[in-house]
Design an enzyme around this catalytic site. Structure first.
Site, mmCIF file in Angstrom:
data_model
loop_
_atom_site.group_PDB
_atom_site.id
_atom_site.type_symbol
_atom_site.label_atom_id
_atom_site.label_comp_id
_atom_site.label_asym_id
_atom_site.label_seq_id
_atom_site.Cartn_x
_atom_site.Cartn_y
_atom_site.Cartn_z
ATOM 1 C CG ASP A 135 10.979 10.171 4.679
ATOM 2 O OD1 ASP A 135 11.921 10.979 4.736
ATOM 3 O OD2 ASP A 135 11.075 9.049 4.148
ATOM 4 C CE1 TYR A 137 11.702 10.292 -3.636
ATOM 5 C CE2 TYR A 137 10.319 11.722 -4.972
ATOM 6 C CZ TYR A 137 11.108 10.589 -4.842
ATOM 7 O OH TYR A 137 11.287 9.769 -5.929
ATOM 8 C CG HIS A 142 16.432 9.892 -3.634
ATOM 9 N ND1 HIS A 142 16.865 8.578 -3.699
ATOM 10 C CD2 HIS A 142 15.163 9.845 -3.132
ATOM 11 C CE1 HIS A 142 15.903 7.780 -3.247
ATOM 12 N NE2 HIS A 142 14.862 8.519 -2.895
ATOM 13 N NE ARG A 151 7.795 8.845 -12.269
ATOM 14 C CZ ARG A 151 8.145 8.866 -10.990
ATOM 15 N NH1 ARG A 151 7.650 8.000 -10.155
ATOM 16 N NH2 ARG A 151 8.972 9.785 -10.517
ATOM 17 C CD GLU A 210 15.318 9.842 4.481
ATOM 18 O OE1 GLU A 210 14.651 10.759 5.000
ATOM 19 O OE2 GLU A 210 14.799 8.877 3.888
ATOM 20 C CG ASP A 242 13.085 6.210 5.875
ATOM 21 O OD1 ASP A 242 12.510 5.437 6.658
ATOM 22 O OD2 ASP A 242 12.503 6.799 4.939
ATOM 23 C CE LYS A 262 10.315 4.330 1.870
ATOM 24 N NZ LYS A 262 11.621 4.902 1.570
ATOM 25 C CB SER A 266 13.532 5.247 10.993
ATOM 26 O OG SER A 266 12.499 4.869 10.114
ATOM 27 C CB THR A 358 17.227 9.094 -0.237
ATOM 28 O OG1 THR A 358 16.347 8.141 0.330
ATOM 29 C CG2 THR A 358 18.568 8.450 -0.534
HETATM 30 MN MN MN Z 1 12.913 8.126 3.289
#
Ligand code: MN
Length: 424
Positions: A135, A137, A142, A151, A210, A242, A262, A266, A358
């Site tokens: 997976d 990112y 996102h 953060r 996704e 996901d 996770k 899926s 995502t």
């Molecule tokens: Mn994902």
């Protein structure tokens, strides 16, 4: 082998609705069960094309397919291992047989029922046996949203993000085909950092919108795949939901990343749309600054314009569309992802799956998860039945759709559908 049929004006002798995802420009691959027999097929309009039967009757005799029994299987893995010459040749041949001007099957009406099965009469199966699953990112919107929420907004992206297509190895066993219901997972959570952790059903079940690509022919351990060669190894793509449990994720992910939050399910769309079909919808990706390492450089347009939609359907009411996004927003493209996956010599195999991460767009209605759409629960979404959603409720059905459209040519992925059931 050249894909000879990416042309305007192509039509089929089969009656296909203009808004169908499965026009003659598509010709995806899948696995279906009909009358207790499971085999590989393609799709045109509202019909499944029985590739096993076509092969048995000699229609693929001149193609590089070995002894021709490759579609009499319950996964596409053996076909995918044959390489892209075989994939392209079958898609070209199917287009040839079903295009308007071709009389070979068109004028033999007794053959129609033999090769064309109404889609309502079949059950779609997992199209591949997934060996390994990654997976990524790779959506900057996102990653920025999540970094802003959890953060410092001024340092939303971590220092590595624009240098590395960040990803993690996930679990393959719980990747399931559309139509599979998933139970709300149980696990450990710690919402209040001042209190001890709790155990119970997740209160924050979410989707992640996704797309995933699937590799065909792999590489030898120790070798790597370049961005240029990547497309010779990529068989096609599916929609990938996901599912994620945000409260479990927040507590468990330090320091090794997501784990049980996770891998409880899926959900993919059943038809694999080929790179040959998708090539007609290529578009430029974002400018990558700072400059990437040479092994991640690429030439040409490598993003793809795929319209994406997510709807939530509460039980016994109509659906509400909650997100419209697009695969073209990806910062890292799949050529770069596969080059990165293999740059250390890691070997990939037929059937391995690589989800994009995502896919969020730049506007608030294009975010690809409830976490972002309802902004950590602070902006609940209104459903058409008047109810509100911060996350997914029991008995909610999540529906994802994806399609490409250009110059009157439409191809699509159909749907990934999944109902969330109460915890067991
Ligand atoms: Mn994902």
């Amino acid at each position: 082998m050249k894909n000879i049929f990416n042309t305007k004006g192509l039509s089929s002798w089969l009656d296909i609705a203009d808004e169908s995802d499965f026009s003659i420009h598509n010709i995806p691959f899948g696995v279906f069960t009909y009358k207790d027999e499971t085999r590989c097929g393609s799709r045109l309009g509202d019909f499944v094309i029985d590739l096993a039967q076509l092969g048995e009757d000699g229609w693929f005799d001149d193609l590089p397919l070995g002894n021709g029994s490759v579609f009499h299987k319950d996964t596409l893995n053996p076909f995918m291992e044959m390489g892209n010459e075989s994939w392209t040749s079958v898609r070209n041949r199917v287009i040839e047989l079903f295009q308007s001007a071709n009389t070979e099957i068109r004028d033999e009406e007794d053959l129609h029922a033999k090769y064309l099965i109404p889609v309502a009469d079949v059950k779609m199966e997992m199209p591949v046996q997934v060996g390994d699953y990654t997976d990524f990112y790779s959506s900057i919107e996102h990653a920025t949203n999540v970094g802003t929420m959890f953060r410092d907004p001024s340092k939303a992206l971590l220092p590595n993000w624009k240098h590395i297509p960040v990803g993690y190895h996930g679990r393959a066993s719980s990747i399931v085909v559309s139509g599979t219901d998933i139970h709300r997972p149980k696990g450990q959570t710690r919402i209040d950092p001042e209190q001890p952790p709790k155990f119970g059903p997740s209160q924050r079940v979410d989707f992640e919108l996704e797309m995933a690509f699937i590799t065909g022919k792999g590489n030898v351990l120790g070798d790597h795949i370049t961005t240029t060669d990547a497309e010779n190894h990529i068989f096609g793509m599916v929609i990938f939901n996901d599912l994620s449990a945000r409260d479990i994720q927040t507590w468990e992910y330090v320091p090794l990343g997501p784990f049980l939050s996770k891998n409880f399910g899926s959900v993919i769309s059943p038809w694999i749309v080929t790179i040959d079909a998708l090539n007609a919808y290529r578009t430029a990706g974002p400018v990558q600054e700072p400059k990437v390492f040479p092994y991640l450089e690429y030439e040409g347009d490598k993003n793809i314009d795929i319209s994406l939609q997510v709807a939530i359907q509460p039980e016994n009411t109509e659906e509400s569309v909650v997100c419209n996004s697009n695969y073209k927003y990806m910062y890292w493209n799949m050529n770069q992802q596969l080059a990165h996956q293999t740059i250390n010599g890691c070997n990939v195999k037929a059937g391995d799956m690589y989800a994009s991460g995502t896919i969020s767009g730049p506007t608030e209605d294009s975010y690809g998860s409830m976490l972002e759409l309802a902004w950590k629960g602070t902006k609940p979404l209104k459903m058409k039945d008047g109810s509100e959603r911060k996350f997914i409720h029991d008995q909610d059905t999540i529906i994802m759709r994806a399609f490409c459209e250009k110059d009157g040519r439409r191809i699509g992925f159909g749907e990934s559908v999944c109902k969330i059931l109460p915890a067991k």
